[in-house]
Structure formats: structure tokens, C-alpha cells
Design a protein around this motif. Structure first.
Motif, mmCIF file in Angstrom:
data_model
loop_
_atom_site.group_PDB
_atom_site.id
_atom_site.type_symbol
_atom_site.label_atom_id
_atom_site.label_comp_id
_atom_site.label_asym_id
_atom_site.label_seq_id
_atom_site.Cartn_x
_atom_site.Cartn_y
_atom_site.Cartn_z
ATOM 1 N N PRO A 1 0.809 -1.224 0.000
ATOM 2 C CA PRO A 1 0.000 0.000 0.000
ATOM 3 C C PRO A 1 0.838 1.268 0.000
ATOM 4 N N LEU A 2 2.106 1.173 0.418
ATOM 5 C CA LEU A 2 2.996 2.340 0.391
ATOM 6 C C LEU A 2 3.236 2.864 -1.022
ATOM 7 N N LEU A 3 2.893 2.086 -2.041
ATOM 8 C CA LEU A 3 2.982 2.617 -3.408
ATOM 9 C C LEU A 3 2.038 3.804 -3.591
ATOM 10 N N VAL A 4 0.967 3.820 -2.819
ATOM 11 C CA VAL A 4 -0.008 4.913 -2.905
ATOM 12 C C VAL A 4 0.538 6.088 -2.099
ATOM 13 N N PRO A 5 0.830 7.225 -2.735
ATOM 14 C CA PRO A 5 1.473 8.332 -2.011
ATOM 15 C C PRO A 5 0.713 8.790 -0.783
ATOM 16 N N GLU A 6 -0.608 8.773 -0.836
ATOM 17 C CA GLU A 6 -1.379 9.211 0.324
ATOM 18 C C GLU A 6 -1.132 8.303 1.530
ATOM 19 N N PRO B 1 -5.987 -5.936 -0.228
ATOM 20 C CA PRO B 1 -5.021 -4.849 -0.443
ATOM 21 C C PRO B 1 -4.228 -4.955 -1.734
ATOM 22 N N SER B 2 -3.793 -6.151 -2.116
ATOM 23 C CA SER B 2 -2.981 -6.269 -3.330
ATOM 24 C C SER B 2 -3.761 -5.844 -4.569
ATOM 25 N N LEU B 3 -5.027 -6.213 -4.631
ATOM 26 C CA LEU B 3 -5.844 -5.829 -5.790
ATOM 27 C C LEU B 3 -6.270 -4.367 -5.697
ATOM 28 N N ALA B 4 -6.382 -3.833 -4.486
ATOM 29 C CA ALA B 4 -6.667 -2.399 -4.345
ATOM 30 C C ALA B 4 -5.496 -1.568 -4.861
ATOM 31 N N VAL B 5 -4.260 -2.004 -4.576
ATOM 32 C CA VAL B 5 -3.095 -1.307 -5.114
ATOM 33 C C VAL B 5 -3.095 -1.391 -6.635
ATOM 34 N N ALA B 6 -3.441 -2.556 -7.179
ATOM 35 C CA ALA B 6 -3.528 -2.699 -8.635
ATOM 36 C C ALA B 6 -4.576 -1.761 -9.213
#
Length: 237
Positions: A12-17, A95-100
Motif C-alpha cells: 500500500p505504500l505505493l499509494v502516495p497518500e 489490499p494487493s488488488l486495491a493497489v492494482a
């Protein structure tokens, strides 16, 4: 048949927010993911399937329009997998698919319908490969976005602490993914991957099953271990 695949890490850290002040630390990983997704779009698939690790209750298929969020990570941010049909799915995205979904929204993906598939981290290699074969069984032009991390044991501050086996495991996985070496991806040790908390192993082996007869070539676009976790980005085309 499989016409292209992108392999991306799933933190989830890929998401800047979510990353907040630490967001710049993963700028290179985000840029590599965008490049890999660009190659997926260039392949002009009929369908895109996103594959990622999931806990027991979140395993199985997800339709286009399934929704997820990062509220569990302290951020009021929602995402949708592909086009929003206006009615929420029965289950939220893991979470993994949410990041995708966040990555795809960031690219403005509209090139093909999207589905999701959550797989168990300890799923046996043979079952992963069989799941990949099933994805390409209908003969349409399929692309895969494969989410998952390498080992989480690269440093003493890593989630799984330091394990001397972690770096060699990640190096072997990176070589296999970068070369689109189907046999080498299939050969990754499932038990070792589980001990090293490598969440990507099962999704990578789903990819290997789908790619058996595809004749794709690969490129490793990113490899690093920030926070003691192995992150890799690869493109198969």
C-alpha cells in the motif's frame, strides 16, 4: 492466449497518500509500474486479469467494478477495479488488488475489461500453474497484471527480520521474472517463499501457468528492497 504481463509489487505504500512523507522513496518503483502497464496497453488485450495475494476470506474472483479502499491504512481513499457499474460488489478488494486498481486508475486504463483474482500465499505451485492455464483456456487475447512482493526478510528492520536466504531467493525470482523464464518461475520453492513472507510467489506461478505456450520475452524494470522487502517490476511481452 497470453499476450502480455506486468509484474508489480503490492505494498500500500505505493499509494502516495498512504506513504505520506515517505512517498518519494518509492517514486522509482511507481514509475517502473507505469512503464510496465504501458506495455500491457500496447498489447491490445481483449481482457485484463489482475492477480494478487489474498487472505482466506478474500480469495477467488472479483468482477469489474469491485471496490476497495485504503482506510485500513489510515487513508480515506477508495478505488474501483475498472469501470464502475454503479453497484458495489459483494466483497471489498484485498489490499494487493486495491493497489492494482490504484495503479490502473492512475494510468487511466480503458483498453480492456478487467477482472481480479485473489490467490492464497501458501497455494501449491501445481495449483497456481493450473489456475494460470485456466485463465488462458478460452483463447482470447489475455493480459495479466501480477501483484506481489519478494521476501520480507532482507534486513533486521524488515517485517520478517533478517534471513540469509532472503537475498538469494529474491535474486533468483528477479532473474526468472526478468527473463520471462517460465520454468524458473515454476521452480521457485513455495515452502521457502512462505517462510520468507514472499507474497508474490503464488501470483508469479499463476503467471507461469498462463505463459507456458506464449513465447513471451521479459525485462526487469526495477529491483530493490526498501524497508527490507524485495520489490520487483517486470514486463513480459
Amino acid at each position: 492466449m497470453l499476450v502480455a504481463a506486468a509484474v508489480c509489487p503490492a505494498p500500500p505504500l505505493l499509494v502516495p497518500e498512504v506513504a505520506a512523507g515517505a512517498a518519494p522513496e518509492l517514486d522509482a518503483a511507481r514509475a517502473a509500474c507505469m512503464d510496465a502497464l504501458g506495455l500491457l496497453a500496447a498489447a491490445r488485450p481483449d481482457r485484463l486479469v489482475v492477480v494478487g495475494p489474498a487472505e482466506q476470506a478474500a480469495r477467488g474472483p472479483y468482477p469489474e467494478g469491485a471496490r476497495g479502499s485504503f482506510r485500513g491504512f489510515g487513508v480515506d481513499l477508495g478505488v474501483t477495479l475498472g469501470r464502475d457499474p454503479g453497484t458495489p460488489g459483494e466483497r471489498p478488494l484485498p489490499p494487493s488488488l486495491a493497489v492494482a486498481a490504484w495503479l490502473l486508475e492512475r494510468t487511466g486504463w480503458s483498453d480492456a475489461p478487467i477482472e481480479g483474482l485473489g490467490v492464497a500465499e501458501p497455494l501449491a505451485a501445481e495449483r497456481c500453474v493450473e489456475a494460470g492455464r485456466n485463465l488462458v483456456a478460452d483463447g482470447e487475447r489475455l493480459a495479466l497484471l501480477v501483484m506481489g512482493d519478494g521476501s520480507a526478510c532482507r534486513t533486521v528492520k524488515a517485517p520478517g527480520y533478517l534471513d540469509a536466504r532472503a537475498e538469494p531467493f529474491d535474486a533468483a525470482a528477479a532473474r526468472a521474472l526478468g527473463a520471462a523464464d517460465v520454468a524458473a518461475v515454476k521452480a521457485l520453492d513455495a515452502d521457502l517463499a512462505y517462510e520468507l513472507k514472499a507474497s508474490g510467489r503464488a501470483p508469479w506461478q499463476v503467471l507461469a501457468g498462463a505463459a507456458e505456450d506464449a513465447g513471451l520475452s521479459g525485462a526487469l524494470l526495477y529491483e530493490d528492497a526498501p524497508y527490507g522487502v524485495g520489490y520487483m517490476v517486470a514486463a513480459w511481452s
